[in-house]
Design a protein around this motif. Structure first.
Motif, short mmCIF file in Angstrom:
data_model
loop_
_atom_site.label_atom_id
_atom_site.label_comp_id
_atom_site.label_asym_id
_atom_site.label_seq_id
_atom_site.Cartn_x
_atom_site.Cartn_y
_atom_site.Cartn_z
N GLN B 41 0.82 -1.22 0.00
CA GLN B 41 0.00 0.00 0.00
C GLN B 41 0.85 1.27 0.00
OE1 GLN B 41 -0.14 -2.49 2.25
NE2 GLN B 41 -0.68 -1.75 4.29
N TYR B 42 2.09 1.19 0.52
CA TYR B 42 2.98 2.36 0.44
C TYR B 42 3.35 2.65 -1.01
CZ TYR B 42 3.79 2.40 5.52
OH TYR B 42 3.65 2.50 6.87
N ALA B 45 0.38 4.17 -2.83
CA ALA B 45 0.19 5.58 -2.48
C ALA B 45 1.23 6.45 -3.17
CB ALA B 45 0.27 5.75 -0.96
N PHE B 46 2.47 5.96 -3.21
CA PHE B 46 3.53 6.71 -3.87
C PHE B 46 3.18 6.92 -5.34
CE2 PHE B 46 7.45 6.80 -6.36
CZ PHE B 46 8.04 7.94 -5.83
N ALA B 48 0.22 6.93 -6.69
CA ALA B 48 -0.93 7.86 -6.80
C ALA B 48 -0.46 9.30 -6.66
CB ALA B 48 -1.98 7.52 -5.73
N ILE B 49 0.47 9.55 -5.75
CA ILE B 49 1.01 10.90 -5.56
C ILE B 49 1.76 11.34 -6.82
CG2 ILE B 49 2.71 12.28 -4.27
CD1 ILE B 49 1.96 10.44 -1.82
N ASP B 52 -0.33 12.51 -9.75
CA ASP B 52 -1.26 13.61 -9.50
C ASP B 52 -0.50 14.94 -9.55
OD1 ASP B 52 -2.98 15.52 -8.46
OD2 ASP B 52 -3.72 14.24 -6.84
N ASN B 55 -0.18 16.97 -6.29
CA ASN B 55 0.49 16.44 -5.10
C ASN B 55 1.98 16.29 -5.37
OD1 ASN B 55 -1.07 15.51 -2.60
ND2 ASN B 55 -2.46 14.99 -4.29
#
Lengths: 156, 156
Positions: B41-42, B45-46, B48-49, B52, B55
């Protein structure tokens, strides 16, 4: 037949009423600029929100009239094991419906929306002068565990 | 030659050290899961950032080593006449450099980044138990005008 409050994404035609509601507020009236035609920067912000899949500007309607607005931002973070958060901002209801539980329905809706986007946390900040708002959110289960710090920048 | 702190966007190879720093913290150690291999999940998330444009996960480096991390989120809002805000989150410095002014340099850098993105406000929340952090941000000009409210959701 009971009148039902419906929620949907804001459209360009709603922007005038949204800004009107934001300006009709003790703090909002000092910082918004509601006039006709609507200042261009509102339209640019609306377009930026619309084009961003992680931002949603939502309106509540009753019999087709807009009676409330809020914005949700979905943010992926590394913290909390890579958890997504939902941030609520710009919550306002029309003065004609205040005190009728519309705010509760709106925040409850936003919480469900956050769950559907797999967020582990819903967060918001509220000005310390808004003591009613603080009580309102605490009644909905929010905990005021954090200080909300702001630094104003000079606009270029 | 003076050792210079440099700032850059985080890369995938930095993620292990970033999570290590986030976990090395009184609150972080209760909620992060730093182990090898790094939980998936890390990494999600990385990604996804990174994908974007609103972000940015930034790292501070000293002689090539990562010594600090923070995330900035740029958000367009209708409020404040359609103003953009920068939200700072997940600020951490390596224990080896704590108390050497690295945090101040990082936040000062983030403020300049917010200005370059035409934000009118930089905001963050800090847990009320972090009294040193509150003083740190107030010394940098932030005002604790808001309550920071959080509602935890059950992960699905």
């Amino acid at each position: 037949m009971e009148n039902e409050i419906l929620f949907r994404q804001a459209e360009a035609k709603d922007l005038d009423k949204i800004v009107k509601m934001l300006a009709d507020d003790p703090l909002g009236k000092t910082r918004e600029n509601y006039r006709h035609p609507l200042p261009k920067q509102y339209i640019k912000a609306f377009e930026a929100i619309q084009s961003d899949p992680n931002n949603e500007l939502m309106v509540a309607t009753l019999e087709g009239d807009i009676i409330g607005v809020l914005q949700i931002t979905f943010t992926p973070y590394i913290t909390h094991q890579g958890g997504w958060r939902a941030t609520i901002e710009g919550v306002r209801t029309d003065e004609s419906v205040r005190g009728k539980g519309i705010g509760t329905k709106m925040i409850t809706w936003a919480i469900e929306r956050a769950k559907s986007r797999n967020c582990h946390l819903v967060q918001l900040t509220t000005d310390k002068s808004r003591t009613d708002a603080l009580r309102f959110y605490e009644n909905l289960g929010f905990k005021a565990t954090h200080e909300g710090l702001k630094l104003k920048l000079n606009r270029r």
